[in-house]
Design an enzyme around this catalytic site. Structure first.
Site, PDB file in Angstrom:
ATOM      1  N   TYR A 138      -8.968  -0.538   2.172  1.00  0.00           N
ATOM      2  CA  TYR A 138      -7.943  -1.284   3.154  1.00  0.00           C
ATOM      3  C   TYR A 138      -6.751  -0.402   3.207  1.00  0.00           C
ATOM      4  O   TYR A 138      -6.232  -0.039   2.337  1.00  0.00           O
ATOM      5  CB  TYR A 138      -7.806  -2.627   2.655  1.00  0.00           C
ATOM      6  CG  TYR A 138      -6.445  -2.917   3.489  1.00  0.00           C
ATOM      7  CD1 TYR A 138      -6.529  -3.448   4.524  1.00  0.00           C
ATOM      8  CD2 TYR A 138      -5.174  -3.175   2.728  1.00  0.00           C
ATOM      9  CE1 TYR A 138      -5.520  -3.923   5.184  1.00  0.00           C
ATOM     10  CE2 TYR A 138      -4.134  -3.535   3.470  1.00  0.00           C
ATOM     11  CZ  TYR A 138      -4.191  -3.681   4.929  1.00  0.00           C
ATOM     12  OH  TYR A 138      -3.171  -4.326   5.643  1.00  0.00           O
TER      13      TYR A 138
ATOM     14  N   ARG B  11       5.469   0.314   2.010  1.00  0.00           N
ATOM     15  CA  ARG B  11       4.358  -0.244   1.385  1.00  0.00           C
ATOM     16  C   ARG B  11       3.226   0.966   1.226  1.00  0.00           C
ATOM     17  O   ARG B  11       3.019   1.843   2.074  1.00  0.00           O
ATOM     18  CB  ARG B  11       3.596  -1.064   2.547  1.00  0.00           C
ATOM     19  CG  ARG B  11       2.362  -1.786   1.768  1.00  0.00           C
ATOM     20  CD  ARG B  11       1.756  -2.611   2.827  1.00  0.00           C
ATOM     21  NE  ARG B  11       0.916  -1.938   3.273  1.00  0.00           N
ATOM     22  CZ  ARG B  11      -0.526  -2.337   4.172  1.00  0.00           C
ATOM     23  NH1 ARG B  11      -0.414  -3.672   4.498  1.00  0.00           N
ATOM     24  NH2 ARG B  11      -0.996  -1.440   4.812  1.00  0.00           N
TER      25      ARG B  11
ATOM     26  N   HIS C  76      -4.272  -7.557  -0.692  1.00  0.00           N
ATOM     27  CA  HIS C  76      -5.148  -8.020   0.567  1.00  0.00           C
ATOM     28  C   HIS C  76      -6.019  -9.170  -0.210  1.00  0.00           C
ATOM     29  O   HIS C  76      -7.292  -9.233  -0.035  1.00  0.00           O
ATOM     30  CB  HIS C  76      -6.057  -6.887   1.109  1.00  0.00           C
ATOM     31  CG  HIS C  76      -5.607  -7.083   2.445  1.00  0.00           C
ATOM     32  ND1 HIS C  76      -6.453  -8.222   3.325  1.00  0.00           N
ATOM     33  CD2 HIS C  76      -4.869  -6.646   3.552  1.00  0.00           C
ATOM     34  CE1 HIS C  76      -6.021  -8.105   4.692  1.00  0.00           C
ATOM     35  NE2 HIS C  76      -5.234  -7.167   4.644  1.00  0.00           N
TER      36      HIS C  76
ATOM     37  N   ASP D 229       0.122  -4.135  -1.172  1.00  0.00           N
ATOM     38  CA  ASP D 229      -0.894  -5.100  -0.413  1.00  0.00           C
ATOM     39  C   ASP D 229      -2.025  -5.205  -1.100  1.00  0.00           C
ATOM     40  O   ASP D 229      -3.020  -4.413  -0.967  1.00  0.00           O
ATOM     41  CB  ASP D 229      -0.847  -5.009   1.161  1.00  0.00           C
ATOM     42  CG  ASP D 229      -1.184  -6.337   1.908  1.00  0.00           C
ATOM     43  OD1 ASP D 229      -1.935  -7.035   1.111  1.00  0.00           O
ATOM     44  OD2 ASP D 229      -1.494  -6.377   3.096  1.00  0.00           O
TER      45      ASP D 229
ATOM     46  N   GLU E 101       0.727 -14.410   5.401  1.00  0.00           N
ATOM     47  CA  GLU E 101       0.410 -13.659   6.475  1.00  0.00           C
ATOM     48  C   GLU E 101      -0.641 -14.536   7.191  1.00  0.00           C
ATOM     49  O   GLU E 101      -0.969 -14.682   8.579  1.00  0.00           O
ATOM     50  CB  GLU E 101       0.142 -12.340   6.637  1.00  0.00           C
ATOM     51  CG  GLU E 101      -1.209 -11.820   5.871  1.00  0.00           C
ATOM     52  CD  GLU E 101      -1.513 -10.489   5.790  1.00  0.00           C
ATOM     53  OE1 GLU E 101      -0.585  -9.706   5.634  1.00  0.00           O
ATOM     54  OE2 GLU E 101      -2.412 -10.034   6.444  1.00  0.00           O
TER      55      GLU E 101
HETATM   56  O1  EZ4 Z   1      -4.692  -7.000   7.464  1.00  0.00           O
HETATM   57  O2  EZ4 Z   1      -3.016  -7.568  10.683  1.00  0.00           O
HETATM   58  O3  EZ4 Z   1       0.232  -6.929   5.790  1.00  0.00           O
HETATM   59  N1  EZ4 Z   1      -0.638  -6.486   6.844  1.00  0.00           N
HETATM   60  C1  EZ4 Z   1      -1.723  -6.821   6.845  1.00  0.00           C
HETATM   61  C2  EZ4 Z   1      -2.491  -6.658   7.937  1.00  0.00           C
HETATM   62  C3  EZ4 Z   1      -3.719  -7.521   8.308  1.00  0.00           C
HETATM   63  C4  EZ4 Z   1      -4.047  -7.644   9.697  1.00  0.00           C
HETATM   64  C5  EZ4 Z   1      -5.292  -8.936  10.095  1.00  0.00           C
HETATM   65  O4  EZ4 Z   1      -5.115  -8.791  11.353  1.00  0.00           O
HETATM   66  O5  EZ4 Z   1      -2.260  -7.230   5.543  1.00  0.00           O
HETATM   67  O6  EZ4 Z   1      -2.792  -5.354   8.259  1.00  0.00           O
HETATM   68 CO    CO Z   2      -1.013  -8.079   4.213  1.00  0.00          CO
END
Ligand code: EZ4
Ligand code: CO
Length: 405
Positions: free
Chosen positions: A159, A147, A214, A212, A264
């Site tokens: 992030y 990733r 997010h 990701d 998730e």
């Molecule tokens: O933000 O586990 O794909 N992984 C993620 C993680 C989440 C955290 C939240 O507790 O997006 O890093």
């Molecule tokens: Co994630």
């Protein structure tokens, strides 16, 4: 095999973990993971105050009945606190059943569908160059999938970019309140395709790549990003949007062939039912620890298999080695397993507190044959590392608007 005691441990051997221990009248002990990052103590109270008194004296072999009792019987169904609490109990009961049978849990699920478990790691950096160097290191370690996250120019502490540091990203704040991070969708969308273009220029197309988001985009913005990333052939794009509206994924889907992954934060099969049955996603990322344990994950995997959706369980460092081991048993069994997120356990003191049956080698996890889940928990060692309140960051736009995350 009657349940005689249920104990809950909250420790921070590097990360906060909630560990459930079920003891039985025949002397066996089962372990479960009930860690809900940033809201740990709510789950502890749920198990200690509300679940434990109801289960003392029940037959620990009755996993399905206990699951239904805790889900339907509470009247208040679903939700992360409830389903993480159920997960902690459920994983511990599967561990017990395996120990009673003298078999690893995957044998109880139906045996192995594969010899080893493919994983993806995380490459992060403050610049594209740093991220690509990290990617190169993971390729050298044998990773087959990675990733990629990178700080966005103009947005401090984006992030995922702190992952190389000891405290990952939640415990980074010196105050014990949620750290705040800036967000700007235009800057992000203008930057990310270049990251993947450079990654392909440098390393070619053999290494599988994911990203990701997010949950920070709207459906049409996510469609644009997924479309622009098509030339770089991602294994999947994760959490492109928040998914309260499951139908939003269909909009993204209609615009792009980039595979989509989500789940998730899901806690039941109902959260992904429409996504699976409409084939709007390709990978389901729900986790045993947050989604009702092994009983529920098996059901989700079976539903997904009917629609060519593969499993890719969430595997962050805030799931304990018990949760990761539970995934390993599911992954080695599930005929429609796709890939497991795995970035390691951070060494000591984690490995002293939890002795687990997983070994990483050249991009795969191997699972040792031990009865049950195969994890041992050292309570005395764990007690040296008390719980530290900590939070995930929150995201705001430049004008102060609280943003999705
Ligand atoms: O933000 O586990 O794909 N992984 C993620 C993680 C989440 C955290 C939240 O507790 O997006 O890093
Ligand atoms: Co994630």
């Amino acid at each position: 095999m009657k349940i005689s005691e249920i104990k809950v441990f909250v420790n921070c051997p590097g990360r906060n973990f909630v560990t459930v221990k079920i003891e039985t009248d025949n002397g066996l002990v089962g372990l479960g993971d009930a860690t809900l990052n940033g809201r740990e103590l709510a789950v502890v109270a749920y198990i200690e105050k509300h679940i434990a008194p109801c289960l003392i004296g029940k037959d620990a072999h009755q996993i399905e009945d206990i699951w239904q009792y805790l889900y339907k019987g509470a009247y208040w169904r679903k939700g992360p606190i409830t389903m993480t609490a159920i997960a902690g109990i459920d994983i511990a009961l599967w561990d017990l059943k395996g120990k009673a049978a003298g078999l690893p849990v995957y044998q109880l699920l139906g045996g192995k569908s594969r010899a080893k478990i493919k994983v993806y790691g995380h490459a992060n950096g403050n610049t594209i160059e740093e991220t690509l160097n990290h990617l190169g290191q993971l390729i050298d370690l044998g990773y087959k999938a990675v990733r990629l996250q990178c700080a966005i120019p103009g947005l401090e502490g984006t992030y995922g970019t702190l992952a190389g540091k000891k405290d990952y990203y939640e415990l980074q704040s010196s105050r014990s309140l949620p750290p705040e991070q800036p967000w700007d969708t235009t800057k992000y969308l203008n930057f990310i395709p270049t990251l993947f273009q450079k990654a392909r220029e440098k390393y070619g197309y053999d290494i599988e790549l994911t990203h990701d988001v997010h949950s920070r985009l709207t459906p049409i913005e996510a469609a644009r990003l997924a479309k622009e990333l098509e030339p770089y052939r991602l294994l999947f794009l994760e959490d492109a949007i928040p998914s309260e509206n499951q139908a939003d994924f269909t909009l993204i889907r209609q615009h792009t062939i980039t595979p989509l992954a989500v789940g998730e934060v899901y806690n039941t099969i109902w959260d992904s039912k429409e996504l699976i049955t409409s084939q709007a996603i390709d990978y389901l990322r729900s986790a045993a620890t947050h989604s009702g344990g092994i009983t529920s994950m098996r059901r989700q995997a079976d539903l997904a298999s009917l629609y060519k959706v593969r499993t890719a369980p969430h595997g962050p460092p805030d799931i304990s080695p018990i949760g990761h081991a539970a995934h390993a048993h599911l992954n080695i069994w599930a005929p429609n397993f796709g890939i497991q997120e795995f970035i390691g356990f951070g060494g000591e003191p984690m490995n002293q507190v939890f002795r687990h049956p997983l070994t990483f080698e050249a991009g795969y996890l191997y699972l040792d044959d031990q009865p049950g889940i195969g994890v041992e928990f050292d309570e005395v060692e764990a007690s040296r590392y008390p719980y530290k309140r900590s939070y995930l960051p929150v995201s705001r736009l430049e004008d102060g608007t609280l943003w999705d995350w």
